[in-house]
Design a protein around this motif. Structure first.
Motif, PDB file in Angstrom:
ATOM      1  N   VAL A  60     -17.501 -45.933  59.605  1.00  0.00           N
ATOM      2  CA  VAL A  60     -17.872 -45.725  58.074  1.00  0.00           C
ATOM      3  C   VAL A  60     -16.546 -45.645  57.223  1.00  0.00           C
ATOM      4  N   ASN A  61     -16.353 -45.974  55.922  1.00  0.00           N
ATOM      5  CA  ASN A  61     -15.269 -46.010  55.035  1.00  0.00           C
ATOM      6  C   ASN A  61     -15.143 -43.887  54.915  1.00  0.00           C
ATOM      7  N   GLY A  62     -14.164 -43.848  54.801  1.00  0.00           N
ATOM      8  CA  GLY A  62     -13.619 -42.134  54.868  1.00  0.00           C
ATOM      9  C   GLY A  62     -14.489 -41.248  55.487  1.00  0.00           C
ATOM     10  N   ALA A  63     -14.362 -41.710  56.792  1.00  0.00           N
ATOM     11  CA  ALA A  63     -14.773 -40.966  57.917  1.00  0.00           C
ATOM     12  C   ALA A  63     -13.858 -40.280  58.837  1.00  0.00           C
ATOM     13  N   HIS A  64     -12.455 -40.750  58.236  1.00  0.00           N
ATOM     14  CA  HIS A  64     -11.480 -40.376  59.029  1.00  0.00           C
ATOM     15  C   HIS A  64     -10.319 -39.631  58.071  1.00  0.00           C
ATOM     16  N   LYS A  65     -10.875 -39.330  56.400  1.00  0.00           N
ATOM     17  CA  LYS A  65     -10.774 -38.455  55.969  1.00  0.00           C
ATOM     18  C   LYS A  65     -10.445 -36.954  56.254  1.00  0.00           C
ATOM     19  N   TYR A  66      -9.569 -35.953  55.296  1.00  0.00           N
ATOM     20  CA  TYR A  66     -10.441 -34.242  55.720  1.00  0.00           C
ATOM     21  C   TYR A  66     -11.056 -33.799  54.987  1.00  0.00           C
ATOM     22  N   GLN A  67     -11.700 -33.587  56.159  1.00  0.00           N
ATOM     23  CA  GLN A  67     -13.453 -32.900  55.713  1.00  0.00           C
ATOM     24  C   GLN A  67     -13.092 -31.682  55.180  1.00  0.00           C
ATOM     25  N   SER A  68     -13.990 -31.534  55.063  1.00  0.00           N
ATOM     26  CA  SER A  68     -14.629 -29.919  53.953  1.00  0.00           C
ATOM     27  C   SER A  68     -14.689 -29.142  55.001  1.00  0.00           C
ATOM     28  N   TYR A  69     -14.152 -27.828  54.211  1.00  0.00           N
ATOM     29  CA  TYR A  69     -13.474 -26.575  55.394  1.00  0.00           C
ATOM     30  C   TYR A  69     -14.867 -26.214  55.260  1.00  0.00           C
ATOM     31  N   GLN A  70     -15.786 -26.169  55.087  1.00  0.00           N
ATOM     32  CA  GLN A  70     -17.856 -25.735  54.393  1.00  0.00           C
ATOM     33  C   GLN A  70     -18.666 -26.963  56.032  1.00  0.00           C
ATOM     34  N   LEU A  91     -32.540 -19.236  56.248  1.00  0.00           N
ATOM     35  CA  LEU A  91     -30.551 -19.854  55.968  1.00  0.00           C
ATOM     36  C   LEU A  91     -30.797 -20.249  54.849  1.00  0.00           C
ATOM     37  N   ASN A  92     -29.749 -19.857  53.484  1.00  0.00           N
ATOM     38  CA  ASN A  92     -29.812 -20.560  52.600  1.00  0.00           C
ATOM     39  C   ASN A  92     -27.982 -21.464  53.369  1.00  0.00           C
ATOM     40  N   PRO A  93     -28.106 -22.606  52.741  1.00  0.00           N
ATOM     41  CA  PRO A  93     -27.346 -24.065  53.841  1.00  0.00           C
ATOM     42  C   PRO A  93     -26.115 -23.710  52.717  1.00  0.00           C
ATOM     43  N   GLU A  94     -26.435 -23.390  52.002  1.00  0.00           N
ATOM     44  CA  GLU A  94     -25.224 -23.167  50.530  1.00  0.00           C
ATOM     45  C   GLU A  94     -24.027 -22.582  50.533  1.00  0.00           C
ATOM     46  N   ILE A  97     -24.707 -20.408  55.679  1.00  0.00           N
ATOM     47  CA  ILE A  97     -23.811 -20.778  57.300  1.00  0.00           C
ATOM     48  C   ILE A  97     -22.339 -21.114  56.983  1.00  0.00           C
ATOM     49  N   LEU A  98     -21.788 -21.409  58.246  1.00  0.00           N
ATOM     50  CA  LEU A  98     -20.360 -22.313  57.893  1.00  0.00           C
ATOM     51  C   LEU A  98     -20.368 -22.372  59.446  1.00  0.00           C
ATOM     52  N   PRO A  99     -20.125 -23.489  59.588  1.00  0.00           N
ATOM     53  CA  PRO A  99     -20.126 -24.121  60.865  1.00  0.00           C
ATOM     54  C   PRO A  99     -18.609 -24.126  61.417  1.00  0.00           C
ATOM     55  N   LEU A 100     -18.749 -24.337  62.706  1.00  0.00           N
ATOM     56  CA  LEU A 100     -16.950 -23.171  63.474  1.00  0.00           C
ATOM     57  C   LEU A 100     -16.751 -25.398  64.065  1.00  0.00           C
ATOM     58  N   MET A 101     -15.622 -25.415  64.795  1.00  0.00           N
ATOM     59  CA  MET A 101     -15.232 -25.684  66.017  1.00  0.00           C
ATOM     60  C   MET A 101     -15.057 -24.914  67.043  1.00  0.00           C
ATOM     61  N   TRP A 245     -16.826 -31.181  71.937  1.00  0.00           N
ATOM     62  CA  TRP A 245     -17.359 -31.443  70.857  1.00  0.00           C
ATOM     63  C   TRP A 245     -16.987 -29.787  69.989  1.00  0.00           C
ATOM     64  N   ARG A 246     -17.054 -28.957  70.822  1.00  0.00           N
ATOM     65  CA  ARG A 246     -16.124 -28.040  69.814  1.00  0.00           C
ATOM     66  C   ARG A 246     -17.307 -27.924  68.547  1.00  0.00           C
ATOM     67  N   VAL A 247     -18.206 -27.353  68.208  1.00  0.00           N
ATOM     68  CA  VAL A 247     -18.914 -27.239  67.508  1.00  0.00           C
ATOM     69  C   VAL A 247     -20.153 -26.143  67.722  1.00  0.00           C
ATOM     70  N   GLY A 248     -19.831 -25.222  66.913  1.00  0.00           N
ATOM     71  CA  GLY A 248     -20.509 -24.109  66.524  1.00  0.00           C
ATOM     72  C   GLY A 248     -20.742 -23.702  65.683  1.00  0.00           C
ATOM     73  N   MET A 249     -21.742 -22.384  64.784  1.00  0.00           N
ATOM     74  CA  MET A 249     -21.371 -21.446  63.451  1.00  0.00           C
ATOM     75  C   MET A 249     -21.733 -20.683  63.415  1.00  0.00           C
ATOM     76  N   VAL A 250     -21.717 -19.968  62.659  1.00  0.00           N
ATOM     77  CA  VAL A 250     -21.913 -18.629  62.271  1.00  0.00           C
ATOM     78  C   VAL A 250     -22.777 -18.187  60.489  1.00  0.00           C
ATOM     79  N   SER A 251     -23.728 -18.055  60.874  1.00  0.00           N
ATOM     80  CA  SER A 251     -23.979 -16.897  60.039  1.00  0.00           C
ATOM     81  C   SER A 251     -24.720 -16.068  59.651  1.00  0.00           C
ATOM     82  N   GLY A 252     -24.893 -15.870  58.564  1.00  0.00           N
ATOM     83  CA  GLY A 252     -25.524 -14.667  57.969  1.00  0.00           C
ATOM     84  C   GLY A 252     -24.980 -14.312  56.423  1.00  0.00           C
ATOM     85  N   ASN A 253     -25.155 -13.750  55.616  1.00  0.00           N
ATOM     86  CA  ASN A 253     -25.205 -12.782  54.766  1.00  0.00           C
ATOM     87  C   ASN A 253     -23.541 -13.746  53.987  1.00  0.00           C
TER      88      ASN A 253
END
Length: 385
Positions: A60-70, A91-94, A97-101, A245-253
């Motif tokens: 996919v075009n752009g898949a190998h660029k830096y991604q959003s910190y969020q 949970l408000n996705p905006e 929620i913060l995806p983590l490695m 794969w190293r995929v996690g998340m932290v959720s909260g206020n």
């Protein structure tokens, strides 16, 4: 010329499994047929749709660029939908929620965001060793609280309230519990939240095992008032066999997530888009995935119980999660016991001591072992026990 390392390294040891696995690899290299029954690294494959999703993204075009910190907005929306469907948590996705490695990364990020040198951290004993290591690395002081079998491996809040908590900033909790398999409950979470509010403590629930052999997954964030004092770490590693794969998340206020993002955004440059697309596919998978996975783990657990019985251990058949926590006969030293089995029977089991002083006299078996290998372990031990 000698360049001195930072003093913080004097406060930690190399992670047990990092050093012990070098020893195990050495035995394997020497031709020993080692059966590794200690590590909670899923041996099953991720869902096919997950693998397909990452494959589709590579071109996919752009898949190998830096991604959003969020993370991708679609990933945060998928996490939000997952929490709503599985835990009945909104949970408000905006901004909640913060995806983590991987959630292990989150332990460091949260600690850096909230702990100053000299602050104290409540750490479960037994518990995940990384809670202690990270506290030491950031200059905080681990204060261990007991989890005991005669109390259902739950904190004794009455006793905790009697100690000086004025310097405590964070309390780590983990249910379904690793290593004991204690399930946790709504009642327990309510006690935790009341305790955290009373003492102005940030409560961090580490929740990667809630779908493994558990018919009642719970998020602490489902409890009224939890977001005022609690964060929840979660992971795709165990639930979807995506540990590497190293995929996690932290959720909260939102205010707490913003604080963690300040740290995270200075430590990485975003998660590869293909991994994020795979995570989205996993979070949206049909319920029969969980049933099929747990059917495998249930069959393995029955065999592990047979193996534990052969070794003279007792265990709780109501425990859940990815491990079997087994009590050795009285006065048996777990470290010596597992080393004897490693060198005599070529079987590697984790000693309970590595999880804290309350783990002495226990051993931990992983369910990330094929039933054929468990049967082979039983056969080897039947000859010598």
């Amino acid at each position: 010329m000698s360049i001195q390392t930072a003093k913080r390294l004097e406060t930690v040891e190399e992670y047990y499994f990092s050093s012990k696995l070098r020893e195990v690899r050495g035995l394997l290299a020497a031709g020993k047929p080692i059966l590794n029954m200690a590590i909670g690294s899923p041996d099953l494959d991720p869902p096919k749709v997950v693998v397909q999703a990452i494959q589709n993204t590579v071109t996919v075009n752009g898949a190998h660029k830096y991604q959003s910190y969020q993370g991708l907005p679609e990933l945060r929306e998928a996490i939000s939908g997952f929490y709503d469907a599985k835990y009945q948590v909104s949970l408000n996705p905006e901004n909640e929620i913060l995806p983590l490695m991987g959630s292990k990364e989150g332990i460091m990020h949260i600690s850096l965001a909230y702990l100053n040198e000299g602050d104290e951290v409540l750490v479960p004993n037994p518990g995940y060793p990384t809670y202690t290591s990270v506290a030491n690395l950031v200059g905080a002081k681990p204060v261990f609280y007991d989890l005991l079998e005669n109390n259902g491996w739950e904190p004794d809040f009455h006793s905790l309230s009697k100690i000086d908590l004025s310097k405590v900033k964070i309390m780590w909790v983990n249910y379904p519990n690793m290593p004991t398999g204690a399930s946790g409950s709504v009642a327990l979470y309510k006690k935790m939240i009341d305790f955290a509010k009373k003492h102005s403590i940030l409560l961090v629930q580490d929740n990667p095992y809630s779908f493994i052999l558990n018919e009642n997954p719970i998020s602490i964030l489902s409890i009224e008032g939890a977001k005022e004092v609690a964060l929840e770490l979660n992971s795709l590693s165990k639930t979807f066999n995506m540990a590497g794969w190293r995929v996690g998340m932290v959720s909260g206020n939102a205010d707490k997530i913003e604080a963690i993002l300040k740290v995270k955004s200075n430590m990485d440059s975003g998660m590869f888009q293909g991994i994020q697309r795979g995570a989205i596919a996993a979070l949206q998978i049909a319920d029969d995935w969980y049933d099929k996975m747990n059917a495998v783990y249930k069959e393995r657990r029955n065999l592990i119980w047979e193996l534990a019985t052969l070794l003279g251990c007792s265990y709780d058949t109501t425990a859940i999660g990815m491990f079997v926590w087994a009590k050795l006969p009285e006065e048996v030293n777990a470290v010596e016991f597992i080393d004897n089995i490693l060198y005599k029977n070529d079987i590697f089991i984790a000693p309970g001591d590595i999880f804290g002083s309350n783990g002495k006299g226990y051993i931990r078996f992983s369910l990330c072992v094929s039933k054929e290998d468990i049967k082979e372990a039983i056969k080897r031990l039947q000859v010598t026990v």
